[in-house]
Write an enzyme that holds these catalytic residues in place. Structure first.
Site, PDB file in Angstrom:
ATOM      1  N   GLU A  97       0.837  -1.198   0.000  1.00  0.00           N
ATOM      2  CA  GLU A  97       0.000   0.000   0.000  1.00  0.00           C
ATOM      3  C   GLU A  97       0.873   1.249   0.000  1.00  0.00           C
ATOM      4  OE1 GLU A  97      -3.384  -0.403  -0.259  1.00  0.00           O
ATOM      5  OE2 GLU A  97      -2.753  -2.506  -0.427  1.00  0.00           O
ATOM      6  N   LYS A 226      -8.403 -14.531  16.643  1.00  0.00           N
ATOM      7  CA  LYS A 226      -8.608 -14.072  15.264  1.00  0.00           C
ATOM      8  C   LYS A 226     -10.038 -13.646  14.954  1.00  0.00           C
ATOM      9  CE  LYS A 226      -4.682 -16.866  13.919  1.00  0.00           C
ATOM     10  NZ  LYS A 226      -4.161 -18.105  13.351  1.00  0.00           N
ATOM     11  N   ASP A 301       1.853 -14.305  12.506  1.00  0.00           N
ATOM     12  CA  ASP A 301       0.606 -14.792  11.928  1.00  0.00           C
ATOM     13  C   ASP A 301      -0.253 -13.572  11.564  1.00  0.00           C
ATOM     14  OD1 ASP A 301      -1.901 -15.843  11.378  1.00  0.00           O
ATOM     15  OD2 ASP A 301      -1.699 -17.429  12.861  1.00  0.00           O
ATOM     16  N   HIS A 396      -7.726  27.942   7.668  1.00  0.00           N
ATOM     17  CA  HIS A 396      -7.022  29.170   7.296  1.00  0.00           C
ATOM     18  C   HIS A 396      -7.569  29.736   5.996  1.00  0.00           C
ATOM     19  CE1 HIS A 396      -3.186  28.578   9.914  1.00  0.00           C
ATOM     20  NE2 HIS A 396      -4.328  28.481  10.574  1.00  0.00           N
TER      21      HIS A 396
END
Lengths: 401, 401, 401, 401
Positions: A97, A226, A301, A396
């Protein structure tokens, strides 16, 4: 080759049986060729691995056809002040990524400029919770009473299966006739799931035979492995670790291009209120990204990223700046076993100074957990800062400044 | 080389700037050498990659030093009857956890013997939810009213940034002065996070300028990305997909070595009651394992395993057997972008017949989602079966049979 | 009397059948005497009720033996600026928990001094979600498709059962072979559970007969009624309403005896971070207390306090003070039906100007919801203020000031 | 009277100060008259209470104006086999929701016919969790270490405030700089919130003074009081209790008009899968209804219905029938304090044989908890049975039987 392919096609040779007749490398080559032939897809890149497949085929992956290669970038140096990790580290991040490494890198710079991340471990234990069936709620209570009254026998049974693991806690919970017994172990430098499962099996058999409980499954999901689960957030699973850093106003302004109040507001509205509104168990910006990248680099894992995602990020306004922290209630990590022995992964662990078992045992896994927490802090800082800077820029602009 | 190392050490060259002076491969080599020199750790295996680094260094990973190699095994064939996936598939599983491939493989055999897995997609949409600050709850209501009344303008703004994405839904939620606007897009064959973020930015600017809402962060965590969240379970994120298979009693007995009632009981006590008792959002055995292995093999974003873990597994007793299903409410996947273009990963997608954009657009990603759901079903079947078989064995033993 | 007691003892008269032979008041007297005789416990106070039991025995409570009396105190006046509630209100709070009324009262004073609470409703709909069984996931998809394609027929079926209710939304969710169809209705001034259940039954029968789905239960828990559920937090159930107030620094100091930063810190660490750490769906201090007291006073269903407890409280630092808000995602209330017609309860509703049906229909229930939200805001302010003041006092003490 | 009203109107007398000048009954009358005059609403029914207001005005409710009367019906007899509750009980249910008493009554009959409900308590402890601020994560760890190392000093401090309560456990959890210390007490026959809060204050001051932690709030929401929270489900709060009953097939058929498989399927699809799909923490049909009705009748804190709603209902197919259970992980109840002393409420407790303190201390509250669990079981059975019977009827109809 042709002969093997022929037998595979005829079904007289099973795909998984190739290693019985061939060295691992050959077996993978034949298997890949077979898959190429039945699928009509050429797989040269999968076959162009350079890791040692002998060990891999035995320990890490059945039906091997090769490997994928996940690019590794480094972020850092990151200065960490833990009890196990002390010093400067380059984080190996395996990711596809774009922008992730750059983002973590910016967070590392910020932390370094602030003097480093403080890290502490709060709990350490891998869990497994078999589920038993009782005949009725009275039986369920008797099972719980047995467990409460025989902790040392149960510990002895569990520990008979391992030279490393220590049973450190047992918690029972009941839902009608289902009794869940959550064992917690100190697994030293191992992530420890296998060790714990084997030890729990022994303990579970004892409980079943002494109480008449029917052992339904070695994992009854109260572990919880998990799956995102409040129990891991609340009671911990793996290492529970927190990292924090004090950022003076000047640093927030100079490096993160925002200000303390904005950082605090972004964290409040996004990580706290937003996650609350979404019914989330993760109160952070992108902890899972950093954990996934470090886990894949270091042979962990990757399904345990689920537990890792249960992180809480806080930004406290303090005089002259902000104190930013991340807390990872459930970080299952190990420096031995699993994918830690594959060469590139092993090198990543070496780069962090945590490859193999530590001295004393457990110190490597703990050091690793501390570094990960600091890495997550870097990732959070960077993303919160970016969001804050954009917000500030917009403000801003809107105000014509 | 020496010159670069020198400059890096002096700080006159930044680690991330190497690609500006050197081809990607060289840059990675120099950077690796630098890291080796400062850490004192040799990294030959990380450097022994065989993937094309030019593209990788540009698109996938900054500060590249090499790659880790994750072993790939195949499970299958798996027969899938979806609307996009129809036929027989070998699943490429990238994993370092021994026994996983073997386990999924056994599940695949079971499914094949049962005639294949039925799969259907129920929803498809990638989401992003910016958070805005309102001045008060009245302002918050006005912002929500604006969004409700200007859906087409907002859609036009969002879609001006993309040739592929379509805005398919907007949901607002409010917590006091924080307004979360959850945009949902059809992103075709892309997982779509980037597309959606860019489109949401445009939509968010419109909302901000029209309502005076302050845009605090482009992601307000109501998306919810890479954190376990009920909203994804309930409203979906990515593809929502379910797979099921009818297993006749004989098959349960012959392949899984257990029986229908046992399978149903294991699922009930573990996946339903156990997860309930643990405060879990995942009601499955180990969906994350299969999803992680397929994601890494196929160049997906591995942090999305978090969303994948929100799966529900059911075992319905039916006359003559059981109907077993898995439902994945939130599966973010894509066949273009991210890591899908790296050669070995690309080959894995090719193996499944889903590399690149589909025709019609979206059909590849949907086919991929269907195959993953069937793969998760295989994994669940195998583990539930193994637990059930042990349980049954124990019961027989206990009864002296 | 003796005769009835005799028959009850012999079993020739059933306890619940007394109203068939006697006026309600007599029936209650005989029943109470019977219970006194079998239990040996005198129940004069339960019998000393003064409400009309005729209607109560028919509509509100079977097997009536009398009543408990819950003390009612008033908090207020509370100034509310809603769209339905505008003006000054005294809140009737039925409670046995000392200090609650006093606490809410202090919150009301604070709000009045600040100019009143702003309140807005964001959503309004009562839900019911039957669960159907499909034969397999393909059938499940077909059922969902049927529902999506036949919304107007389904709405017609549902609305054929009611003159008030309007079907405003349908959402399907699937878990394998279980299909949940969540109907949402505008129920005007009624809380609406009964109306919605009857209407859903009709709609469900249509779906079942057209698709072959087996209707398993009219409520499939995806509604979700009287259980804490993320779906109600996320999609709303009953009225979704938010209230807020801007407190200038001087007010925080003078009335709450604390300061803006302290209030914000208490809210952050307790209501946001604390609830996150506990795996909670309620991010507030004690919303349930105020809701319970108002619900019991006003004849609402007290089990709906569960939904009410899903509130989020925020404290935003703003220039010169703080903006404090509460958001109640799921507040099921009504001003007709249920216990709203019992005299004291009716008077409580009258006191708020919301007894009976509103004009236009729905306006009373909405006004009521707005007042409750403002009441919860008062309760939150008061408790946060008290915590903050103690904290501040402690801090001063520690600093020797 | 006129004089008081005049002074109230002028503001020279505060509404809450009336008791300083008048007896409670008079004060309530004047206050009611004042509210009537400012609101223009007559409140005769609220004023027609018959309970003793002296005590109520002091202990239960400030600013008293009268009472609402909640109808009480009885369900039963219900046979309970607990460790504290043994025998036959009539349940007093205070409710305005028609059909509830009748429904519970039917469940009671079913249980009686089955020989009674088995009930067991699994845990007993009331909790309070102050939140402290640490300066950084290192300080947070030191605070946790202090607590771990000084349990007996902390217990001594806590118990110095109470003659009844015993500190039975301390659990720390950390989120960055927020440290939550969850104290658990055995509070005997009291629900115990006040006792526990006072004791926790003392303990918290000790921790603060010894560690430099800043005590932010005596309740840090990790308790968790009156908010739905996984921590209560997992670790318990109040009494954790389970009830079960074995229903033979004939009974299911004769009384519930359905069959075992249908009951099991309704429970699975609704209470387990449906609640899972909704992101719910309550896996039951309507436990909150029964708990609310018993709580209001018996003078409990009705906001604790929130905790009560975290129940799990299971239906296990067993040879010849089904075993049905409910588990209430968090049931805060008491037989002394709160509203337990108001006459009608006290009579309701007497009816159950649990009014006042038990001998030994704690036995009344435990008996009460057991009866409630059995009552919830009755309610669940009845509703599941009704759903199952309709489903079965529909099935028969559809099949032309």
């Amino acid at each position: 080759m042709e002969d093997y392919l022929e037998r595979l096609k005829r079904g007289s040779l099973k795909l998984y049986a190739l290693e019985q007749e061939l060295p691992a490398d050959e077996a993978a080559r034949v298997r890949r060729a077979y898959i190429e032939s039945v699928s009509g897809v050429a797989l040269p890149a999968i076959g162009a691995y350079t890791i040692e497949v002998d060990r891999v085929a035995k320990k890490n992956c059945e039906n091997l056809i090769g490997a994928v290669q996940v690019p590794v970038g480094v972020a850092g140096p990151l200065v960490v002040h833990g009890e196990y990790a002390e010093g400067s580290f380059y984080l190996p991040l395996a990711t596809t990524e774009g922008a992730l490494v750059a983002s973590v890198n910016r967070g590392c710079s910020t932390i370094v400029r602030a003097g480093g991340a403080e890290v502490r471990i709060f709990r350490d234990g891998m869990t497994r919770a078999p589920v038993f069936a009782a005949t009725d709620v009275i039986h369920a209570r008797r099972i719980v009473e047995y467990v409460d009254a025989h902790r040392s026998e149960i510990a002895a049974a569990a520990e008979s299966t391992t030279s490393h693991g220590k049973l450190t806690g047992i918690t029972c919970s009941v839902a009608g006739t289902s009794v869940f017994v959550r064992f917690e172990f100190d697994t030293k430098d191992a992530m420890g799931m296998n060790m714990v499962t084997i030890a729990s099996a022994e303990a579970a058999e004892l409980i079943a035979s002494e109480t008449g409980a029917r052992l339904i499954a070695l994992s009854g999901n109260v572990c919880t492995d998990k799956k995102p689960a409040a129990i891991n957030m609340i009671m911990g699973r793996g290492r529970t670790v927190a990292a924090g850093v004090l950022l003076p106003d000047a640093l927030v302004r100079d490096i993160l291009k925002t200000d303390a109040a904005t950082l605090a507001e972004v964290n409040m509205r996004k990580n706290l209120v937003g996650s609350a509104r979404a019914g989330s168990f993760g109160f952070n910006a992108h902890a899972a990204n950093i954990i996934a990248a470090l886990f894949i680099a270091c042979g962990q894992d990757p399904a345990h990223v689920v537990e890792g995602s249960l992180a809480i990020t806080t930004v406290d306004p303090v005089p002259g700046g902000v104190y930013v922290s991340v807390t990872l209630p459930s970080l299952p990590v190990g420096t031995v076993g699993g994918g830690t022995g594959i060469s590139p992964q092993h090198e990543c662990l070496q780069l962090l100074g945590v490859a193999g078992g530590g001295d004393p045992p457990g110190s490597h896994a703990r050091k690793f957990a501390e570094i990960i927490a600091a890495g997550v802090l870097a990732g959070e800082l960077s993303l919160l800062g970016a969001l804050g800077a954009q917000h500030l820029a917009r403000a801003h602009q809107a105000l014509g400044r």
